[in-house]
Design a protein around this motif. Structure first.
Motif, mmCIF file in Angstrom:
data_model
loop_
_atom_site.group_PDB
_atom_site.id
_atom_site.type_symbol
_atom_site.label_atom_id
_atom_site.label_comp_id
_atom_site.label_asym_id
_atom_site.label_seq_id
_atom_site.Cartn_x
_atom_site.Cartn_y
_atom_site.Cartn_z
ATOM 1 N N GLU A 22 -38.747 -38.108 28.616
ATOM 2 C CA GLU A 22 -40.022 -38.745 28.925
ATOM 3 C C GLU A 22 -39.983 -40.228 28.546
ATOM 4 O O GLU A 22 -40.498 -41.089 29.279
ATOM 5 C CB GLU A 22 -41.163 -38.051 28.159
ATOM 6 C CG GLU A 22 -41.498 -36.660 28.690
ATOM 7 C CD GLU A 22 -42.475 -35.920 27.788
ATOM 8 O OE1 GLU A 22 -43.198 -35.057 28.298
ATOM 9 O OE2 GLU A 22 -42.505 -36.202 26.566
ATOM 10 N N PHE A 23 -39.361 -40.531 27.419
ATOM 11 C CA PHE A 23 -39.282 -41.911 26.969
ATOM 12 C C PHE A 23 -38.451 -42.746 27.929
ATOM 13 O O PHE A 23 -38.864 -43.851 28.335
ATOM 14 C CB PHE A 23 -38.665 -41.948 25.572
ATOM 15 C CG PHE A 23 -38.540 -43.324 24.984
ATOM 16 C CD1 PHE A 23 -39.620 -43.930 24.364
ATOM 17 C CD2 PHE A 23 -37.345 -44.014 25.042
ATOM 18 C CE1 PHE A 23 -39.516 -45.197 23.814
ATOM 19 C CE2 PHE A 23 -37.220 -45.279 24.495
ATOM 20 C CZ PHE A 23 -38.313 -45.872 23.874
ATOM 21 N N LEU A 24 -37.273 -42.237 28.310
ATOM 22 C CA LEU A 24 -36.401 -42.987 29.212
ATOM 23 C C LEU A 24 -37.060 -43.193 30.568
ATOM 24 O O LEU A 24 -37.011 -44.295 31.135
ATOM 25 C CB LEU A 24 -35.061 -42.279 29.378
ATOM 26 C CG LEU A 24 -34.176 -42.220 28.125
ATOM 27 C CD1 LEU A 24 -32.904 -41.433 28.425
ATOM 28 C CD2 LEU A 24 -33.825 -43.611 27.636
ATOM 29 N N GLY A 79 -51.282 -45.484 26.084
ATOM 30 C CA GLY A 79 -49.902 -45.554 26.545
ATOM 31 C C GLY A 79 -49.090 -44.357 26.104
ATOM 32 O O GLY A 79 -48.278 -43.826 26.861
ATOM 33 N N PHE A 80 -49.312 -43.913 24.872
ATOM 34 C CA PHE A 80 -48.592 -42.743 24.367
ATOM 35 C C PHE A 80 -48.910 -41.513 25.212
ATOM 36 O O PHE A 80 -48.019 -40.748 25.587
ATOM 37 C CB PHE A 80 -48.969 -42.509 22.907
ATOM 38 C CG PHE A 80 -48.260 -41.337 22.265
ATOM 39 C CD1 PHE A 80 -47.012 -41.495 21.689
ATOM 40 C CD2 PHE A 80 -48.845 -40.074 22.230
ATOM 41 C CE1 PHE A 80 -46.352 -40.436 21.098
ATOM 42 C CE2 PHE A 80 -48.197 -39.003 21.649
ATOM 43 C CZ PHE A 80 -46.946 -39.187 21.076
ATOM 44 N N ARG A 81 -50.194 -41.317 25.512
ATOM 45 C CA ARG A 81 -50.583 -40.145 26.311
ATOM 46 C C ARG A 81 -49.985 -40.210 27.701
ATOM 47 O O ARG A 81 -49.622 -39.169 28.268
ATOM 48 C CB ARG A 81 -52.109 -40.053 26.377
ATOM 49 C CG ARG A 81 -52.769 -39.651 25.061
ATOM 50 C CD ARG A 81 -54.218 -39.250 25.265
ATOM 51 N NE ARG A 81 -55.014 -40.339 25.811
ATOM 52 C CZ ARG A 81 -55.653 -41.242 25.074
ATOM 53 N NH1 ARG A 81 -55.574 -41.191 23.750
ATOM 54 N NH2 ARG A 81 -56.374 -42.193 25.636
ATOM 55 N N ARG A 82 -49.899 -41.405 28.288
ATOM 56 C CA ARG A 82 -49.324 -41.512 29.620
ATOM 57 C C ARG A 82 -47.826 -41.183 29.616
ATOM 58 O O ARG A 82 -47.306 -40.602 30.573
ATOM 59 C CB ARG A 82 -49.530 -42.926 30.177
ATOM 60 C CG ARG A 82 -50.980 -43.292 30.475
ATOM 61 C CD ARG A 82 -51.602 -42.361 31.512
ATOM 62 N NE ARG A 82 -50.897 -42.367 32.782
ATOM 63 C CZ ARG A 82 -51.119 -43.202 33.789
ATOM 64 N NH1 ARG A 82 -52.052 -44.130 33.661
ATOM 65 N NH2 ARG A 82 -50.432 -43.116 34.893
ATOM 66 N N LEU A 83 -47.133 -41.545 28.553
ATOM 67 C CA LEU A 83 -45.711 -41.225 28.469
ATOM 68 C C LEU A 83 -45.479 -39.756 28.142
ATOM 69 O O LEU A 83 -44.446 -39.185 28.514
ATOM 70 C CB LEU A 83 -45.047 -42.094 27.396
ATOM 71 C CG LEU A 83 -44.924 -43.582 27.702
ATOM 72 C CD1 LEU A 83 -44.276 -44.306 26.533
ATOM 73 C CD2 LEU A 83 -44.122 -43.822 28.966
ATOM 74 N N ASP A 84 -46.415 -39.148 27.459
ATOM 75 C CA ASP A 84 -46.316 -37.733 27.091
ATOM 76 C C ASP A 84 -46.662 -36.889 28.321
ATOM 77 O O ASP A 84 -47.767 -36.361 28.446
ATOM 78 C CB ASP A 84 -47.268 -37.446 25.926
ATOM 79 C CG ASP A 84 -47.245 -35.996 25.492
ATOM 80 O OD1 ASP A 84 -46.280 -35.281 25.849
ATOM 81 O OD2 ASP A 84 -48.195 -35.570 24.813
ATOM 82 N N ALA A 85 -45.686 -36.774 29.209
ATOM 83 C CA ALA A 85 -45.948 -36.185 30.531
ATOM 84 C C ALA A 85 -46.470 -34.757 30.456
ATOM 85 O O ALA A 85 -47.320 -34.356 31.265
ATOM 86 C CB ALA A 85 -44.677 -36.230 31.376
ATOM 87 N N VAL A 139 -47.469 -46.582 37.563
ATOM 88 C CA VAL A 139 -46.462 -45.734 36.932
ATOM 89 C C VAL A 139 -46.769 -45.619 35.441
ATOM 90 O O VAL A 139 -47.085 -46.618 34.788
ATOM 91 C CB VAL A 139 -45.053 -46.341 37.138
ATOM 92 C CG1 VAL A 139 -44.000 -45.531 36.409
ATOM 93 C CG2 VAL A 139 -44.744 -46.425 38.623
ATOM 94 N N PRO A 140 -46.696 -44.395 34.885
ATOM 95 C CA PRO A 140 -47.076 -44.222 33.477
ATOM 96 C C PRO A 140 -46.395 -45.179 32.523
ATOM 97 O O PRO A 140 -47.009 -45.701 31.594
ATOM 98 C CB PRO A 140 -46.693 -42.765 33.199
ATOM 99 C CG PRO A 140 -46.830 -42.090 34.514
ATOM 100 C CD PRO A 140 -46.414 -43.104 35.533
ATOM 101 N N GLY A 141 -45.125 -45.430 32.717
ATOM 102 C CA GLY A 141 -44.390 -46.272 31.774
ATOM 103 C C GLY A 141 -44.872 -47.690 31.716
ATOM 104 O O GLY A 141 -44.598 -48.406 30.742
ATOM 105 N N THR A 142 -45.597 -48.144 32.728
ATOM 106 C CA THR A 142 -46.085 -49.526 32.684
ATOM 107 C C THR A 142 -47.155 -49.706 31.625
ATOM 108 O O THR A 142 -47.539 -50.843 31.323
ATOM 109 C CB THR A 142 -46.684 -49.944 34.050
ATOM 110 O OG1 THR A 142 -47.804 -49.117 34.346
ATOM 111 C CG2 THR A 142 -45.643 -49.822 35.150
ATOM 112 N N GLU A 143 -47.636 -48.618 31.026
ATOM 113 C CA GLU A 143 -48.708 -48.699 30.051
ATOM 114 C C GLU A 143 -48.228 -48.367 28.641
ATOM 115 O O GLU A 143 -49.013 -47.991 27.784
ATOM 116 C CB GLU A 143 -49.859 -47.772 30.455
ATOM 117 C CG GLU A 143 -50.429 -48.129 31.828
ATOM 118 C CD GLU A 143 -51.609 -47.263 32.227
ATOM 119 O OE1 GLU A 143 -52.004 -46.390 31.430
ATOM 120 O OE2 GLU A 143 -52.133 -47.451 33.328
ATOM 121 N N LEU A 144 -46.939 -48.549 28.382
ATOM 122 C CA LEU A 144 -46.455 -48.184 27.052
ATOM 123 C C LEU A 144 -46.978 -49.125 25.979
ATOM 124 O O LEU A 144 -46.996 -48.779 24.801
ATOM 125 C CB LEU A 144 -44.917 -48.132 27.016
ATOM 126 C CG LEU A 144 -44.121 -49.419 27.296
ATOM 127 C CD1 LEU A 144 -43.919 -50.192 26.024
ATOM 128 C CD2 LEU A 144 -42.780 -49.041 27.892
#
Length: 454
Positions: A429-431, A413-419, A445-450
């Protein structure tokens, strides 16, 4: 801290046998009305009982196993945490975790627990070992600067101290009763037993709950059993003898790397069972795994402050850093309460949380700016404990790495948010990612995997 020949209290505290008296330790502490009131209002023990055990034992190991500087930091952390645990209990009595008698009791239960572990295991301290172990204990707890007389001067005074404290201070509090009778019947599976699945754990949990209750009652000091009206049955006494004597015979034969647990050791949980697609299940998962820290089915100010406590605990922040975290989580709670507490009862249920979030996203274009984004900014501020403007992985994990999220999922999840892949998450990126978690109907969507893969 000085080493002594033969038995060592701090070494024995790190022996794996200590888990056999861990629940007994929690019950003795919870029987103090001040501790019980603090647990009811501020603790996450109902939703995370195993974490409570680990925090209690882990803090004890750090107190007695570190050099002077590490010990000073641990004491400072405990002092900051306990400053915030005060109020008025359900029975109308005020409580304050800074109460000197209560603090002394909690510390002395650690010593008494190790002594009980050795005695029940058939390798009790002899008189000289007991005196040295107590001197070692007193040397460490001196840094708490408790008033003279709260910690008995000699080990010979302890029996009278425990009898007097049981008679004058201990009660069969709601927290102690819940620990003995109810909590284990509803507790989530500990990490090592996640492989059983929900159905398997529900079956095993019945046996575990009964065994731990009987073991705990059998091992409690007679004065406490009498105070609580508990009976030590023959079956419980046999269970205690088999477990303690068996562990006492086997564990001391193990090499040190298997016999003792390092104060800094952490175990990874099993993978979380995937949820089906859609916003509703994601919001439900977020409510239970992140927000409802006390496990009572509601979000209150206590849940958000419990999250703040956990972040501060894991990252060992200084006083200024802790103040920023608590302020940010208080701000997050105010946002949640203002937008979602429809009936004004001061708490947000799962239904209110999911319904308000979905309704706001579907019907109100201004919802993001009015309710969600200010809360997300508060979360980012809380997680960004060093004020760098970025989230490093340790900061991200402190907020979102609960016991039900596997480290591999969290890393994903971290890697997906780290665009941009630079190893840290910016505010933007966090928002964007977190907004995607709440708003995306699909799970691409990347954020769905946080919290890891859905």
């Amino acid at each position: 801290m000085a080493e002594h020949g033969g038995a060592s209290f701090r070494r024995d505290l790190s022996e794996w046998r200590i888990v056999l008296v861990a629940w007994r330790l929690l019950v003795l502490q919870a029987a103090d009305p001040v501790v019980s009131a603090g647990m009811a209002e501020h603790s996450t023990y109902r939703a995370h009982p195993w974490r409570r055990v680990e925090h209690t034992l882990g803090s004890g190991r750090r107190l007695f196993y570190q050099d002077a500087e590490a010990l000073r930091r641990e004491v400072a952390r405990l002092e900051r945490a306990h400053k915030r645990i005060r109020g008025t209990g359900p029975d109308g009595r005020p409580y304050d975790a800074g109460d000197a008698a209560t603090r002394a009791w909690v510390l002395l239960t650690l010593f008494e627990g190790v002594v009980a572990m050795r005695r029940l295991g058939g390798d009790r301290y002899d008189a000289g070992e007991l005196a040295r172990a107590y001197a070692e204990f007193r040397e460490a707890v001196a840094v708490f600067d408790l008033p003279k007389g709260e910690i008995p001067e000699t080990v010979g005074e302890l029996p009278a101290y425990f009898a007097r404290y049981a008679r004058e201070r201990l009660e069969h509090t709601e927290a102690a009763r819940h620990l003995l009778d109810d909590l284990l019947r509803e507790a989530p599976a500990p990490r090592r037993l996640r492989f059983l699945g929900d159905a398997g754990w529900r079956v095993v949990r019945v046996v575990v709950a009964r065994a731990i209750r009987e073991l705990t009652v059998a091992d409690l000091p007679p004065a406490v059993r009498e105070r609580f009206g508990l009976v030590r049955t023959r079956r419980a006494a046999l269970l205690s003898a088999v477990l303690h004597r068996g562990a006492g015979a086997v564990v001391p034969l193990l090499p040190d790397r298997l016999r003792y647990r390092s104060p800094e050791e952490h175990r990874a949980p099993k993978r979380h069972r995937p949820h089906r697609d859609g916003r509703g299940p994601r919001l439900d998962r977020f409510f239970h795994e992140v927000l409802d820290q006390t496990g009572d089915g509601f979000i209150t100010a206590h849940d958000l402050r419990a999250m703040a406590h956990n972040v501060c605990w894991q990252l060992e922040l200084d006083e200024a850093g802790e103040a920023r975290v608590y302020e940010a989580f208080d701000s997050w709670w105010e946002q949640l309460r203002a937008v979602m507490d429809a009936n004004g009862d001061g708490k947000v249920s799962r239904e209110e949380f999911v319904a308000a979030t979905l309704a706001g996203l579907d019907r109100d274009e201004a919802y993001l700016e009015r309710g969600l984004l200010p809360a997300l900014r508060a979360v980012f501020t809380a997680a960004d404990t060093d004020g760098s403007g970025f989230l490093e992985f340790d900061e991200y994990r402190a907020v979102f790495g609960g016991p039900r999220v596997h480290p591999a999922e969290l890393s994903h999840g971290f890697r997906r948010l780290d665009a941009d892949g630079d190893g840290r998450i910016t505010r933007e990126e966090f928002l964007a990612g977190f907004t995607g978690f709440f708003t995306a109907r699909a799970d691409s969507v990347p954020g769905t995997e946080l919290l890891g893969r859905p």
